[in-house]
Design an enzyme around this catalytic site. Structure first.
Site, mmCIF file in Angstrom:
data_model
loop_
_atom_site.group_PDB
_atom_site.id
_atom_site.type_symbol
_atom_site.label_atom_id
_atom_site.label_comp_id
_atom_site.label_asym_id
_atom_site.label_seq_id
_atom_site.Cartn_x
_atom_site.Cartn_y
_atom_site.Cartn_z
ATOM 1 N N ASP A 1 0.861 -1.178 0.000
ATOM 2 C CA ASP A 1 0.000 0.000 0.000
ATOM 3 C C ASP A 1 0.903 1.234 0.000
ATOM 4 O OD1 ASP A 1 -2.146 1.692 -0.043
ATOM 5 O OD2 ASP A 1 -3.203 0.765 1.631
HETATM 6 C C1 BGC Z 1 -5.113 3.149 0.130
HETATM 7 C C2 BGC Z 1 -5.243 2.077 -0.921
HETATM 8 C C3 BGC Z 1 -5.198 2.695 -2.286
HETATM 9 C C4 BGC Z 1 -3.906 3.430 -2.428
HETATM 10 C C5 BGC Z 1 -3.688 4.034 -3.805
HETATM 11 C C6 BGC Z 1 -3.908 4.038 -0.129
HETATM 12 O O1 BGC Z 1 -3.892 5.148 0.716
HETATM 13 O O2 BGC Z 1 -5.038 2.557 1.402
HETATM 14 O O3 BGC Z 1 -6.440 1.358 -0.737
HETATM 15 O O4 BGC Z 1 -5.356 1.704 -3.255
HETATM 16 O O5 BGC Z 1 -3.858 4.466 -1.465
HETATM 17 O O6 BGC Z 1 -4.530 5.080 -4.046
#
Ligand code: BGC
Length: 728
Positions: free
Chosen positions: A264
């Site tokens: 993530d």
């Molecule tokens: C979130 C993810 C997301 C990623 C990309 C993160 O802050 O937890 O679920 O896919 O950002 O946008």
């Protein structure tokens, strides 16, 4: 590995290999045009050497932008390995469907599949090849704002919906130009932060993790999702992104996942803040060892470039493996044959396509709205009735919810506009804003109420108050809205309350003050039309709650499938002699509205439920014959649900577990026979040694139209071969 990838890998320098494992936002290629969802620790400058080896981009979409970045990139990159564009296409790209919690409320996996497939088609035309969805985290705490992106509190519903979403996004394999690869996230346990506080510690025992949480991830992986994303949180004491046991033993070993594992946002670098890595280099090595292939926006893998000569053979081998997986994915998506595959400016905005997609979004929105109270049959409203409409969600396009991508709030129709088109007489005053009473001219409001037959009070929260980083200590409507409703109710007219929300809210007072109460989880592009159709009875509300609604905040977490305790509470309120039971003194254990609950406009009930036979072996299906009746003059739809309970196990069992559900129509004044079919091999439970079995013994089989009011039957499961030895 195919020959093309073997050859390519042989030509790559270590710098080019590491580049493939780095993901940055489109901003690094094109200032200011991409969606930023996390902290930006770095300024967006990259050396040209690194920039033209990078493997993937997140948050950029649009046929023109994607094509331009790809073209410039390929012109400068030595090996011409195309960039892979990824984005959070969660519940729509241009046409926005209800948020995932709303799609879960449809109890219709086909609806989820359609939403994903339409989203994929639109996003693919806009150049996106991978979506960061579905989020398959089990959630039992509405304080956590990200509950909007989940499918709720039940492992079975989560699993079925996760698999449907993967199939919708990816289509038949290999993924074609109109579909996109799915990412199962967030592995694992992200939906269980302590206190519902975003990014907080998660501490679930491995037994419970396997018993309740793992199944939905497993179902999505079994549906062949191409990617998995790590979660921000710790699990079993170790941050997921550097958790070797979680990723290598469980994910890659047991679940046999061999696709791309992406971190993530900044999660590799966050191993430092977690205090489980000394420095960024050791964070990168831990993540690589855990099997994390792509570093999303942390520059931890990029940091290894400074020391390439000192990388051990083990690390080099891990890098090779990760690069292979990334290249494999690019190959599977057809990027080596055509770096612009699927991109189509025409299809991105073609009105006839958009119209067809909107009709699907309308159906989904209608099926997602949950009617939880309808005293004196206040709903549906007759078009001839005089309606006064008020409240913060009455005249806003903010019906799309978080992650609505290219959905445009300013172009989204409002409830006020839609209702006005369909009732003979509508008057409107805003009355109250989300967090502020703006009823300065109370005399005018009184007059509007006096001349109306029914008042529709549209309450709720803005979409900015659910989604990532929106935890609330008290998930309730702001006090100003409740006070306003009280004042309106005192005027004595029938009140229909509509609540637009991204999460289950505490609605005890609101329910008391309302004659009818509709809950709409951000319903999307066609939300206003769907709500209008429901308010006017053109269609019936058929949504069912995918999460329990608690009576007050202190009951949280409250979910229907809790485990047996040694002192189950039998009383219906907090009082009574039975003090030494598992309960509170000040509130009962009951929810305000239970999981699976929702009313319609017809009058559907279960007349009879009987087991076809009462003894089964492990390979059998448990068949229950159910007779449904509809006493109303109109046809209706209900969601038939079947729960099970293992009476005696080695470990404690949930009091009820959903195993089967189906939306069913029953004609006016008719009965309908339905056969429920629960395969015995789905009655598994996790033992204290963490093995998973179906145990022989007595099981309750419970059938109902929600999780509380159930017809209880019992059956026997006979020992299977694997049990006879172990049990003796
Ligand atoms: C979130 C993810 C997301 C990623 C990309 C993160 O802050 O937890 O679920 O896919 O950002 O946008």
């Amino acid at each position: 590995m195919n020959e093309k990838i073997v050859n390519l890998l042989a030509q790559m320098t270590i710098e080019e290999k590491i580049g493939q494992l780095i993901q940055v936002t489109g901003d690094f290629f094109q200032d200011g045009r991409s969606e930023i969802t996390g902290p930006l620790g770095q300024n967006n400058q990259l050396s040209d050497e690194l920039k033209y080896t990078i493997g993937s981009v997140l948050g950029t979409s649009g046929a023109d932008d994607v094509s331009e970045i790809q073209k410039n990139y390929l012109a400068r990159s030595r090996l011409k390995i195309p960039l892979l564009f990824m984005a959070d296409i969660i519940h729509g790209y241009k046409t926005i469907f209800p948020i995932p919690l709303g799609l879960a409320a449809t109890f219709d996996p086909e609806m989820m599949r359609t939403a994903a497939q339409v989203s994929a088609a639109e996003a693919a035309a806009g150049g996106v090849k991978v979506t960061f969805a579905p989020m398959t985290d089990l959630v039992r705490d509405p304080r956590w704002g990200r509950v909007m992106e989940s499918t709720g509190e039940d492992p079975h519903l989560n699993a079925v919906m996760a698999a449907a979403a993967v199939k919708g996004f990816q289509g038949e394999l290999p993924i074609d130009a109109t579909h996109i690869a799915a990412t199962v996230k967030h592995f694992a346990g992200y939906g269980a932060p302590e206190g519902g506080r975003e990014y907080n510690t998660v501490d679930i025992s491995e037994w419970r993790f396997r018993d309740q949480y793992l199944g939905a991830y497993q179902a999505a992986i079994a549906a062949q999702a191409k990617l998995v994303m790590t979660s921000f949180n710790t699990l079993f004491g170790v941050p997921a992104t550097g958790n070797h046991y979680l990723m290598q033993t469980i994910l890659r070993g047991e679940l046999k996942f061999n696709g791309v594992l992406i971190s993530d946002w900044n999660a590799i670098a966050e191993l430092l803040a977690h205090g489980t890595a000394q420095d960024i280099e050791s964070a990168a090595k831990k993540a690589l060892a855990a099997g994390v292939d792509i570093d999303m926006m942390a520059f931890a893998y990029a940091g290894l470039l400074a020391k390439v000569d000192q990388l051990s053979d083990d690390i080099l081998a891990l890098i090779d493996l990760a690069v292979q997986r990334v290249l494999n994915l690019k190959d599977e998506l057809g990027l080596f044959d055509d770096p612009y595959i699927g991109i189509s400016k025409e299809k991105e905005g073609e009105p006839s396509i958009t119209f067809a997609h909107e009709q699907q979004a309308l159906k989904a929105a209608e099926a997602s709205v949950v009617l939880v109270k309808n005293a004196k049959r206040t709903l549906p409203i007759q078009a001839t009735q005089r309606v006064f409409l008020t409240g913060p969600t009455a005249n806003t396009g903010d019906l799309l919810g978080s992650w609505s991508w290219q959905g445009d709030v300013s172009q989204t129709e409002t409830l006020c506009h839609q209702l006005n088109r369909h009732v003979d007489y509508l008057s409107y005053l805003p009355g109250v804003a989300y967090h502020e009473d703006i009823s300065t001219d109370w005399a005018a409001i009184k007059q509007h109420v006096a001349s109306a037959d029914v008042v529709v009070v549209a309450l709720g929260l803005p979409s900015s108050e659910s989604g990532e980083a929106t935890s609330l200590s008290n998930p309730a409507l702001p006090s100003q809205q409740v006070a306003f409703l009280k004042k309106i109710q005192a005027l004595g007219k029938p009140i229909v309350t509509v609540v637009v929300t991204g999460r289950p809210l505490i609605l005890s007072t609101v329910a008391q003050l309302s004659d009818a109460l509709l809950i709409s989880f951000f319903p999307g592009t066609k939300g206003a039309e769907a709500l209008t159709n429901i308010l006017l009875g053109k269609t019936e509300p058929t949504g069912r709650l995918p999460m329990t609604c608690p009576q007050n905040v202190g009951q949280i977490p409250l979910y229907y499938n809790d485990y047996n305790t040694g002192r189950p509470n039998q009383t219906t309120d907090g009082s009574g002699e039975n003090r030494y039971m598992s309960k509170y003194l000040d509130v009962s254990n009951a929810p305000l509205f239970p999981f699976g609950f929702g009313l319609g406009y017809a009058d559907i009930a279960i007349k009879q439920a009987k087991l076809v036979q009462t003894t089964f072996s492990v390979d059998d299906d448990i068949a229950v014959e159910v007779t449904l009746s509809n006493d109303a003059e109109i046809a209706g739809t209900t969601v038939l649900q079947c729960y099970t309970h293992q009476q005696v196990g080695e470990t404690v069992r949930p009091r009820k577990e959903l195993k089967w559900f189906k939306r069913l129509e029953v004609d006016a004044k008719q009965q309908r026979q339905v056969t429920i079919c629960v395969p015995v091999n789905t009655l598994t439970n996790v033992h204290s040694d963490l093995t998973t079995h179906v145990d022989p013994g007595t099981y309750d089989i419970m059938v109902g139209l929600d999780s509380e009011h159930l017809h209880r039957l019992t059956c026997e499961i006979q020992p299977g071969k694997e049990h006879s030895d172990a049990d003796n």
